[in-house]
Design a protein around this motif. Structure first.
Motif, PDB file in Angstrom:
ATOM      1  N   LEU A 132       0.831  -1.203   0.000  1.00 44.21           N
ATOM      2  CA  LEU A 132       0.000   0.000   0.000  1.00 44.21           C
ATOM      3  C   LEU A 132       0.870   1.259   0.000  1.00 44.21           C
ATOM      4  O   LEU A 132       0.594   2.213  -0.743  1.00 44.21           O
ATOM      5  N   ALA A 133       1.923   1.256   0.803  1.00 37.57           N
ATOM      6  CA  ALA A 133       2.825   2.403   0.846  1.00 37.57           C
ATOM      7  C   ALA A 133       3.473   2.625  -0.520  1.00 37.57           C
ATOM      8  O   ALA A 133       3.596   3.771  -0.977  1.00 37.57           O
ATOM      9  N   LEU A 134       3.860   1.545  -1.182  1.00 32.67           N
ATOM     10  CA  LEU A 134       4.476   1.678  -2.507  1.00 32.67           C
ATOM     11  C   LEU A 134       3.476   2.224  -3.523  1.00 32.67           C
ATOM     12  O   LEU A 134       3.832   3.069  -4.353  1.00 32.67           O
ATOM     13  N   ILE A 135       2.225   1.792  -3.446  1.00 31.57           N
ATOM     14  CA  ILE A 135       1.185   2.331  -4.341  1.00 31.57           C
ATOM     15  C   ILE A 135       1.030   3.832  -4.112  1.00 31.57           C
ATOM     16  O   ILE A 135       1.000   4.623  -5.063  1.00 31.57           O
ATOM     17  N   VAL A 136       0.949   4.227  -2.860  1.00 34.32           N
ATOM     18  CA  VAL A 136       0.772   5.645  -2.520  1.00 34.32           C
ATOM     19  C   VAL A 136       1.967   6.465  -3.011  1.00 34.32           C
ATOM     20  O   VAL A 136       1.798   7.534  -3.616  1.00 34.32           O
ATOM     21  N   LEU A 137       3.179   5.977  -2.768  1.00 33.47           N
ATOM     22  CA  LEU A 137       4.378   6.705  -3.202  1.00 33.47           C
ATOM     23  C   LEU A 137       4.452   6.816  -4.716  1.00 33.47           C
ATOM     24  O   LEU A 137       4.839   7.858  -5.257  1.00 33.47           O
ATOM     25  N   THR A 138       4.068   5.761  -5.416  1.00 41.99           N
ATOM     26  CA  THR A 138       4.071   5.792  -6.880  1.00 41.99           C
ATOM     27  C   THR A 138       3.050   6.809  -7.380  1.00 41.99           C
ATOM     28  O   THR A 138       3.346   7.614  -8.276  1.00 41.99           O
TER      29      THR A 138
ATOM     30  N   THR B  55       9.873   3.173 -16.559  1.00 42.07           N
ATOM     31  CA  THR B  55       9.858   1.734 -16.331  1.00 42.07           C
ATOM     32  C   THR B  55       9.799   1.436 -14.832  1.00 42.07           C
ATOM     33  O   THR B  55       9.150   0.480 -14.409  1.00 42.07           O
ATOM     34  N   ALA B  56      10.445   2.261 -14.015  1.00 41.06           N
ATOM     35  CA  ALA B  56      10.441   2.052 -12.562  1.00 41.06           C
ATOM     36  C   ALA B  56       9.021   2.106 -12.007  1.00 41.06           C
ATOM     37  O   ALA B  56       8.669   1.327 -11.120  1.00 41.06           O
ATOM     38  N   HIS B  57       8.190   3.003 -12.517  1.00 41.78           N
ATOM     39  CA  HIS B  57       6.795   3.054 -12.077  1.00 41.78           C
ATOM     40  C   HIS B  57       6.089   1.740 -12.431  1.00 41.78           C
ATOM     41  O   HIS B  57       5.308   1.215 -11.644  1.00 41.78           O
ATOM     42  N   GLY B  58       6.372   1.229 -13.611  1.00 41.55           N
ATOM     43  CA  GLY B  58       5.798  -0.052 -14.025  1.00 41.55           C
ATOM     44  C   GLY B  58       6.310  -1.202 -13.174  1.00 41.55           C
ATOM     45  O   GLY B  58       5.552  -2.108 -12.821  1.00 41.55           O
ATOM     46  N   VAL B  59       7.591  -1.162 -12.829  1.00 41.37           N
ATOM     47  CA  VAL B  59       8.161  -2.204 -11.976  1.00 41.37           C
ATOM     48  C   VAL B  59       7.496  -2.168 -10.599  1.00 41.37           C
ATOM     49  O   VAL B  59       7.256  -3.214  -9.993  1.00 41.37           O
ATOM     50  N   ALA B  60       7.172  -0.975 -10.122  1.00 38.60           N
ATOM     51  CA  ALA B  60       6.454  -0.867  -8.847  1.00 38.60           C
ATOM     52  C   ALA B  60       5.108  -1.582  -8.946  1.00 38.60           C
ATOM     53  O   ALA B  60       4.710  -2.301  -8.032  1.00 38.60           O
ATOM     54  N   ALA B  61       4.404  -1.408 -10.060  1.00 41.78           N
ATOM     55  CA  ALA B  61       3.117  -2.084 -10.257  1.00 41.78           C
ATOM     56  C   ALA B  61       3.306  -3.598 -10.313  1.00 41.78           C
ATOM     57  O   ALA B  61       2.527  -4.356  -9.722  1.00 41.78           O
ATOM     58  N   ILE B  62       4.345  -4.050 -11.008  1.00 42.24           N
ATOM     59  CA  ILE B  62       4.633  -5.484 -11.084  1.00 42.24           C
ATOM     60  C   ILE B  62       4.965  -6.019  -9.690  1.00 42.24           C
ATOM     61  O   ILE B  62       4.475  -7.077  -9.288  1.00 42.24           O
ATOM     62  N   TYR B  63       5.786  -5.280  -8.953  1.00 37.03           N
ATOM     63  CA  TYR B  63       6.149  -5.694  -7.596  1.00 37.03           C
ATOM     64  C   TYR B  63       4.896  -5.885  -6.744  1.00 37.03           C
ATOM     65  O   TYR B  63       4.764  -6.876  -6.026  1.00 37.03           O
ATOM     66  N   ILE B  64       3.991  -4.948  -6.826  1.00 42.88           N
ATOM     67  CA  ILE B  64       2.758  -5.028  -6.027  1.00 42.88           C
ATOM     68  C   ILE B  64       1.942  -6.248  -6.438  1.00 42.88           C
ATOM     69  O   ILE B  64       1.458  -7.005  -5.594  1.00 42.88           O
ATOM     70  N   GLY B  65       1.787  -6.471  -7.742  1.00 43.02           N
ATOM     71  CA  GLY B  65       1.043  -7.642  -8.216  1.00 43.02           C
ATOM     72  C   GLY B  65       1.668  -8.941  -7.750  1.00 43.02           C
ATOM     73  O   GLY B  65       0.983  -9.842  -7.259  1.00 43.02           O
ATOM     74  N   VAL B  66       2.974  -9.038  -7.881  1.00 40.83           N
ATOM     75  CA  VAL B  66       3.683 -10.255  -7.471  1.00 40.83           C
ATOM     76  C   VAL B  66       3.586 -10.439  -5.955  1.00 40.83           C
ATOM     77  O   VAL B  66       3.330 -11.546  -5.466  1.00 40.83           O
ATOM     78  N   SER B  67       3.760  -9.367  -5.224  1.00 39.85           N
ATOM     79  CA  SER B  67       3.692  -9.452  -3.767  1.00 39.85           C
ATOM     80  C   SER B  67       2.314  -9.917  -3.294  1.00 39.85           C
ATOM     81  O   SER B  67       2.211 -10.765  -2.404  1.00 39.85           O
ATOM     82  N   LEU B  68       1.269  -9.392  -3.895  1.00 38.90           N
ATOM     83  CA  LEU B  68      -0.075  -9.797  -3.488  1.00 38.90           C
ATOM     84  C   LEU B  68      -0.400 -11.228  -3.927  1.00 38.90           C
ATOM     85  O   LEU B  68      -1.020 -11.983  -3.188  1.00 38.90           O
ATOM     86  N   ALA B  69       0.026 -11.612  -5.119  1.00 37.51           N
ATOM     87  CA  ALA B  69      -0.296 -12.953  -5.625  1.00 37.51           C
ATOM     88  C   ALA B  69       0.542 -14.043  -4.959  1.00 37.51           C
ATOM     89  O   ALA B  69       0.051 -15.143  -4.724  1.00 37.51           O
ATOM     90  N   TYR B  70       1.793 -13.749  -4.675  1.00 39.27           N
ATOM     91  CA  TYR B  70       2.704 -14.762  -4.139  1.00 39.27           C
ATOM     92  C   TYR B  70       3.022 -14.569  -2.655  1.00 39.27           C
ATOM     93  O   TYR B  70       3.752 -15.375  -2.080  1.00 39.27           O
TER      94      TYR B  70
END
Length: 174
Positions: A44-50, A62-77
């Motif tokens: 959530l903090a990463l979403i807010v900061l992005t 690309t870093a903003h996109g990587v943040a989105a990927i990180y969040i997706g991976v973190s929630l799924a895995y």
């Protein structure tokens, strides 16, 4: 932006480590749950900061996109990553024997399909965030996000093909 992603990853693993130490070393199960529950708040903090970074006029990178990927991976895995860390902690620090068995045949194929399904969930979450960013900043300013999304789309398809191959061509046991 990349600094925030690295900080989020470090915070994620620190929360898990503190949860495991609380559970197994300090015998404080309630405190361990507190640390495990913190992990989605890191996302959530990463979403807010992005979002704040983009709102303040940053060019979508690309870093903003990587943040989105990180969040997706973190929630799924996330749950499976915590279970993996839990098992490793018990083996390394509590000297318990590993209960994980090597999979083969149809069991390996089912496992690979399950992991691909998690990848698809991560992709849906991360892609949704990427597309929200694209619409927010405008498609003319979001080429890096779109390119990252296209690459990830290909990766998900390749991962799916590899996962299906374990069903079609089951791995023989050793």
């Amino acid at each position: 932006m990349i600094t925030w992603i690295i900080a989020a990853e470090i915070a994620f693993w620190i929360a898990i480590a503190l949860g495991l130490v609380s559970r197994y070393i300090l015998n404080l199960k309630g405190l361990s749950w507190f640390f495990f529950i913190l992990t989605p708040f890191v996302d959530l903090a990463l979403i807010v900061l992005t979002a704040m970074d983009l709102k303040n006029g940053a060019i979508a990178t690309t870093a903003h996109g990587v943040a989105a990927i990180y969040i997706g991976v973190s929630l799924a895995y996330g749950k499976s990553m915590i279970a993996w860390a839990d098992e490793k902690f018990q083996v390394l620090f509590l000297k318990k024997s590993s209960t994980k068995k090597k999979l083969s045949g149809l069991a390996k194929g089912k496992y690979e399909m399950k992991m691909w399904a998690r990848h698809v969930v991560a992709y849906v979450i991360g892609s949704s965030l990427i597309w929200l960013m694209i619409f927010y900043v405008g498609h003319l300013k979001a080429e890096a996000l779109f390119n990252l999304w296209r690459i990830w789309s290909i990766v998900v398809l390749v991962d799916g093909a590899i996962s299906v191959s374990y069903i079609i061509f089951p791995k023989k046991s050793n």
